[in-house]
Write a protein that holds these residues in place. Structure first.
Motif, mmCIF file in Angstrom:
data_model
loop_
_atom_site.group_PDB
_atom_site.id
_atom_site.type_symbol
_atom_site.label_atom_id
_atom_site.label_comp_id
_atom_site.label_asym_id
_atom_site.label_seq_id
_atom_site.Cartn_x
_atom_site.Cartn_y
_atom_site.Cartn_z
ATOM 1 N N LEU A 251 0.678 -1.071 -0.115
ATOM 2 C CA LEU A 251 0.158 -0.060 0.402
ATOM 3 C C LEU A 251 0.613 1.508 0.139
ATOM 4 O O LEU A 251 0.545 2.311 -0.246
ATOM 5 C CB LEU A 251 -1.249 -0.472 1.070
ATOM 6 N N ARG A 252 2.009 0.840 0.782
ATOM 7 C CA ARG A 252 2.646 1.776 0.705
ATOM 8 C C ARG A 252 3.463 2.993 -0.754
ATOM 9 O O ARG A 252 2.596 3.765 -1.346
ATOM 10 C CB ARG A 252 4.443 2.363 1.654
ATOM 11 N N THR A 253 4.050 2.027 -1.351
ATOM 12 C CA THR A 253 3.657 1.992 -3.363
ATOM 13 C C THR A 253 2.662 2.987 -3.333
ATOM 14 O O THR A 253 3.158 3.507 -4.435
ATOM 15 C CB THR A 253 3.963 0.520 -3.867
ATOM 16 N N SER A 254 1.543 2.179 -3.184
ATOM 17 C CA SER A 254 0.310 2.854 -4.272
ATOM 18 C C SER A 254 -0.223 3.801 -3.594
ATOM 19 O O SER A 254 -0.146 4.954 -4.617
ATOM 20 C CB SER A 254 -0.862 2.374 -4.167
ATOM 21 N N LEU A 255 0.220 4.550 -2.992
ATOM 22 C CA LEU A 255 -0.239 6.106 -2.004
ATOM 23 C C LEU A 255 0.680 6.731 -2.433
ATOM 24 O O LEU A 255 0.757 8.546 -2.788
ATOM 25 C CB LEU A 255 -0.421 5.886 -0.504
ATOM 26 N N GLU A 256 1.650 5.921 -2.442
ATOM 27 C CA GLU A 256 3.118 7.607 -3.342
ATOM 28 C C GLU A 256 2.859 7.540 -4.561
ATOM 29 O O GLU A 256 3.476 8.809 -4.563
ATOM 30 C CB GLU A 256 4.860 6.828 -3.049
ATOM 31 N N ALA A 257 2.544 6.840 -5.062
ATOM 32 C CA ALA A 257 2.345 7.150 -6.858
ATOM 33 C C ALA A 257 2.432 8.137 -7.170
ATOM 34 O O ALA A 257 2.739 9.272 -7.195
ATOM 35 C CB ALA A 257 1.488 5.602 -7.441
ATOM 36 N N PRO A 258 0.992 9.122 -6.521
ATOM 37 C CA PRO A 258 0.697 10.577 -7.295
ATOM 38 C C PRO A 258 1.634 11.912 -6.695
ATOM 39 O O PRO A 258 1.442 12.720 -7.331
ATOM 40 C CB PRO A 258 -0.933 10.582 -6.740
ATOM 41 N N LEU A 259 1.546 11.555 -5.468
ATOM 42 C CA LEU A 259 3.649 12.297 -5.017
ATOM 43 C C LEU A 259 4.722 12.059 -5.807
ATOM 44 O O LEU A 259 4.687 12.967 -5.885
ATOM 45 C CB LEU A 259 3.686 11.849 -3.818
ATOM 46 N N ARG A 260 5.131 10.802 -6.031
ATOM 47 C CA ARG A 260 6.228 11.350 -7.004
ATOM 48 C C ARG A 260 5.672 11.964 -8.489
ATOM 49 O O ARG A 260 6.572 11.824 -9.517
ATOM 50 C CB ARG A 260 6.841 9.768 -7.427
ATOM 51 N N GLN A 261 3.954 11.410 -8.854
ATOM 52 C CA GLN A 261 4.174 11.781 -10.437
ATOM 53 C C GLN A 261 3.701 13.100 -10.073
ATOM 54 O O GLN A 261 4.397 13.586 -11.463
ATOM 55 C CB GLN A 261 2.860 11.226 -10.475
ATOM 56 N N HIS A 262 3.426 13.632 -9.218
ATOM 57 C CA HIS A 262 2.654 15.358 -9.837
ATOM 58 C C HIS A 262 4.022 15.725 -8.600
ATOM 59 O O HIS A 262 2.974 17.225 -8.565
ATOM 60 C CB HIS A 262 1.108 15.205 -9.369
ATOM 61 N N ARG A 263 4.176 15.709 -7.610
ATOM 62 C CA ARG A 263 5.261 16.460 -6.673
ATOM 63 C C ARG A 263 7.217 16.392 -6.495
ATOM 64 O O ARG A 263 7.005 15.514 -6.650
ATOM 65 C CB ARG A 263 4.196 16.444 -5.567
ATOM 66 N N ASP A 264 7.115 17.104 -6.966
ATOM 67 C CA ASP A 264 8.694 16.713 -6.709
ATOM 68 C C ASP A 264 9.520 17.463 -5.214
ATOM 69 O O ASP A 264 9.253 18.623 -4.916
ATOM 70 C CB ASP A 264 9.729 18.054 -8.036
ATOM 71 N N LEU A 265 9.128 16.310 -4.711
ATOM 72 C CA LEU A 265 9.416 16.524 -3.270
ATOM 73 C C LEU A 265 10.504 15.724 -3.055
ATOM 74 O O LEU A 265 10.727 14.508 -3.316
ATOM 75 C CB LEU A 265 8.669 15.888 -2.324
ATOM 76 N N PRO A 266 11.395 16.394 -2.187
ATOM 77 C CA PRO A 266 12.457 15.674 -1.303
ATOM 78 C C PRO A 266 11.567 14.564 -0.672
ATOM 79 O O PRO A 266 10.864 14.062 -0.023
ATOM 80 C CB PRO A 266 13.407 16.196 0.199
ATOM 81 N N ALA A 267 12.695 13.036 -0.187
ATOM 82 C CA ALA A 267 12.335 11.688 -0.367
ATOM 83 C C ALA A 267 11.462 11.672 1.794
ATOM 84 O O ALA A 267 10.344 11.674 1.906
ATOM 85 C CB ALA A 267 13.148 11.150 0.601
ATOM 86 N N GLU A 268 12.268 12.645 2.328
ATOM 87 C CA GLU A 268 12.328 13.376 3.934
ATOM 88 C C GLU A 268 10.118 13.553 3.786
ATOM 89 O O GLU A 268 9.308 13.257 4.751
ATOM 90 C CB GLU A 268 12.724 13.791 4.424
ATOM 91 N N GLU A 269 9.937 14.479 3.403
ATOM 92 C CA GLU A 269 8.990 15.786 3.015
ATOM 93 C C GLU A 269 7.962 14.230 2.451
ATOM 94 O O GLU A 269 6.659 14.311 2.994
ATOM 95 C CB GLU A 269 8.961 16.665 2.266
ATOM 96 N N ARG A 270 8.377 13.824 1.675
ATOM 97 C CA ARG A 270 6.936 12.408 0.474
ATOM 98 C C ARG A 270 6.843 11.809 2.147
ATOM 99 O O ARG A 270 5.588 11.876 2.267
ATOM 100 C CB ARG A 270 7.914 11.931 -0.518
ATOM 101 N N GLU A 271 7.544 11.145 3.126
ATOM 102 C CA GLU A 271 7.159 10.427 3.812
ATOM 103 C C GLU A 271 6.701 10.560 5.421
ATOM 104 O O GLU A 271 5.117 10.424 5.299
ATOM 105 C CB GLU A 271 8.047 9.946 4.761
ATOM 106 N N ALA A 272 6.964 12.168 4.938
ATOM 107 C CA ALA A 272 6.074 12.947 6.092
ATOM 108 C C ALA A 272 5.170 13.072 5.918
ATOM 109 O O ALA A 272 3.370 13.501 6.915
ATOM 110 C CB ALA A 272 6.519 14.233 6.525
ATOM 111 N N ARG A 273 4.473 13.540 4.519
ATOM 112 C CA ARG A 273 3.125 13.676 4.237
ATOM 113 C C ARG A 273 2.366 12.743 3.910
ATOM 114 O O ARG A 273 0.649 12.913 4.388
ATOM 115 C CB ARG A 273 3.381 14.451 2.663
ATOM 116 N N LEU A 274 3.129 11.441 3.350
ATOM 117 C CA LEU A 274 1.863 10.733 3.900
ATOM 118 C C LEU A 274 2.072 10.033 4.903
ATOM 119 O O LEU A 274 0.426 9.683 5.549
ATOM 120 C CB LEU A 274 3.058 9.412 2.726
ATOM 121 N N LEU A 275 2.684 10.180 5.509
ATOM 122 C CA LEU A 275 2.105 9.658 7.424
ATOM 123 C C LEU A 275 1.098 10.165 7.571
ATOM 124 O O LEU A 275 0.773 9.983 8.812
ATOM 125 C CB LEU A 275 3.322 9.848 8.287
ATOM 126 N N ASP A 276 1.399 11.835 7.572
ATOM 127 C CA ASP A 276 0.389 12.784 7.552
ATOM 128 C C ASP A 276 -1.144 12.459 7.440
ATOM 129 O O ASP A 276 -1.851 12.082 7.865
ATOM 130 C CB ASP A 276 -0.046 13.832 7.403
#
Length: 543
Positions: A374-399
């Motif tokens: 599920l982590r991979t599926s939820l990260e997909a839109p962030l990877r496609q539409h947002r150029d974020l550092p890995a730490e910020e992407r992880e924080a947004r996902l957990l939030d």
């Protein structure tokens, strides 16, 4: 002559990752006599579907039947071989599944599906099989059985696929029908039609029905007896009137209260009429197919707007165009005529990326790739539409996961390891990751039991308030529409036939089709549920 179904002391377990068995069903007893309608109710995960799968010998590989008997007349299905079970499945026992599109072969037409049981269990071939197939499709509510017969499963709406599954289950003229949430995707009118069809089969030829449901309104109107499951155990059983009016178990009372709260609560105050539109559809038309196969418009000349911070309910029968309207609004389909406009990021606005409008689909299991964590599926839109550092992407996902009231530990699981309610909340979390201004929920709670549905609806109300979201709630469930919406729009055969504030709509629907939808709400439910209605919760929803 039908002999009925009897399940005695059924014990089923599942092997966990460590190899140790975990109980799934513990000593389940139930019986369905010829011509009897027995309702098996319980919350998500209580073991209802596993009971039905045990009867047909269709348990998943990691699940095993440990003890008990399952008798259909003189045959013990728990000990029957594959050849005997093949004769029983679709012949002596018909099965209606909750997720029909996952059960159909996507490469075969509906007619090809129907020909098989008609040949195997009825001896019909050629023109006789085709004629009977069209009769069955007509009986389950298709206005154009020929078009449905030619269609592949993916060309049908969720409700149409469910009706086709009903026709398939009845094709072999079974003695017993196992119905696993068969009307959860249907509007009230079609639900009534399907249930009356099943009830007619029950009366006319003694069909025994085991009806699995979380919809207590359905249970109250049709069931002779009710069996309540909780954590794999029968906690209550008896005549429907006794169980629903004088429940003994806490589980039954909780199911009744969860069901009663939705239609009984006062709807939110209407959004201000001066609020600006964040999404607008102007004379939108969409027709599917090409050439001679081009059908009637799925949506025709629809003009509709969603106001800022409004919850707009869209109501209509299966096949009325609700899902097509949602796909047009989010940009997954392009209109043949008219236009869709909105706030920055919405369909029709500048820029190639349309992230301001997000869609939550009806079936959560189909919203995730079963092979991916599920982590991979939820990260997909962030990877496609947002150029974020890995730490910020992880924080947004957990939030986002915490915001929908789930443990981030679920991110390491696969979709098949989660309940429907958990997956539905994760689809909402994924939609929120791109910080939309509009969230469209297409039958987002129709497959959930009453308690889980209430949890998801209240979550959406909180997100609406905290994030200032505008929502479109598409549903065939009048209780959901009344509970959530400021205004109600009614679609009928692809056209908008009524638009009114929620209180006005339910007090005096103006269009004839609207009156049919309201009148089709199942009888007896108000009298039964009134005993279990809690005081209204006066939500302060922003206008």
């Amino acid at each position: 002559m039908p002999e009925g179904l009897s399940v005695e002391q059924l014990h089923v377990s599942r092997r966990g990752p460590s190899g140790a068995p975990r109980p799934v069903l513990s000593g389940v007893d139930l019986a369905v006599a010829p011509g009897e309608f027995v309702a098996l109710v319980g919350a998500s995960g209580s073991g209802k579907t596993m009971t039905a799968m045990s009867v047909l010998g269709l348990l998943p590989p990691q699940v095993q039947l440990d003890a008990g008997s399952i008798r259909l007349g003189g045959t013990d299905l728990a000990r029957a071989g594959d050849a005997e079970l093949d004769r029983v499945r679709g012949g002596r026992i018909g099965m209606l599944y909750q997720q029909p599109k996952r059960m159909f072969n996507p490469r075969r037409t509906i007619l090809q599906h129907l020909r098989e049981p008609l040949r195997l269990h009825g001896g019909l071939r050629g023109g006789a099989a085709r004629e009977r197939a069209l009769e069955l499709l007509s009986e389950v509510g298709f206005r154009d059985p020929e078009s449905c017969a030619r269609a592949h499963p993916h060309q049908l709406s969720g409700g149409m696929a469910q009706r086709a599954m009903v026709a398939l289950a009845l094709a072999g003229r079974p003695e017993v029908l196992l119905a696993d949430e068969p009307t959860s995707a249907l509007d009230t009118v079609l639900e009534r039609q399907i249930l009356e069809l099943i009830d007619r089969e029950r009366r006319d030829r003694g069909l025994g029905v085991l009806y699995i449901s979380h919809n207590l309104a359905t249970v109250s109107a049709y069931a002779d007896r009710v069996v309540v499951l909780d954590a794999g155990r029968v906690v209550e059983a008896g005549p429907a009137g006794t169980v629903l009016n004088r429940p003994r178990s806490a589980c039954t009372r909780a199911l009744l209260e969860a069901a009663a709260l939705t239609p009984a609560d006062t709807p939110p105050p209407a959004a201000g009429t001066d609020a600006g539109a964040v999404l607008a559809l102007e004379r939108v038309t969409k027709t599917f197919g090409t050439g001679r196969r081009r059908g009637r418009p799925a949506v025709e000349q629809v003009t509709l707007e969603l106001r800022d911070r409004e919850i707009l309910g869209v109501l209509g029968q299966s096949g009325s165009g609700k899902s097509t309207l949602a796909r047009l609004a989010v940009g997954l389909e392009a209109p043949d005529a008219g236009r869709v406009t909105g706030a920055p990021g919405a369909p029709g606005s500048a820029g190639p990326v349309r992230t301001g409008v997000q869609l939550v689909f009806q079936e959560p299991h189909d919203s995730f790739d079963p092979r991916m964590r599920l982590r991979t599926s939820l990260e997909a839109p962030l990877r496609q539409h947002r150029d974020l550092p890995a730490e910020e992407r992880e924080a947004r996902l957990l939030d986002a996961v915490r915001e929908v009231e789930l443990d981030p530990e679920l991110l390491e699981r696969y979709p098949g390891q989660c309940s429907g309610g958990q997956l539905q909340r994760l689809t909402i979390a994924r939609a929120l990751l791109l910080e939309p201004t509009v969230l469209i929920c297409d039958e987002a709670t129709s497959a959930l039991d009453a308690a889980t549905q209430r949890t998801v609806l209240d979550l959406l109300l909180r997100l609406h308030r905290d994030r200032a979201l505008s929502l479109i709630m598409i549903s065939h469930d009048l209780g959901v529409i009344r509970y959530m919406s400021h205004r109600v729009a009614v679609l009928h055969h692809g056209t908008l036939v009524e638009l009114a504030p929620t209180r006005e709509f339910f007090a005096a629907p103006r269009h004839e089709h609207s009156r049919q939808l309201v009148a089709a709400a199942l009888p007896r439910v108000c009298a039964i549920l009134d005993h279990h209605t809690l005081p209204p919760e006066h939500r302060d929803v922003p206008a």
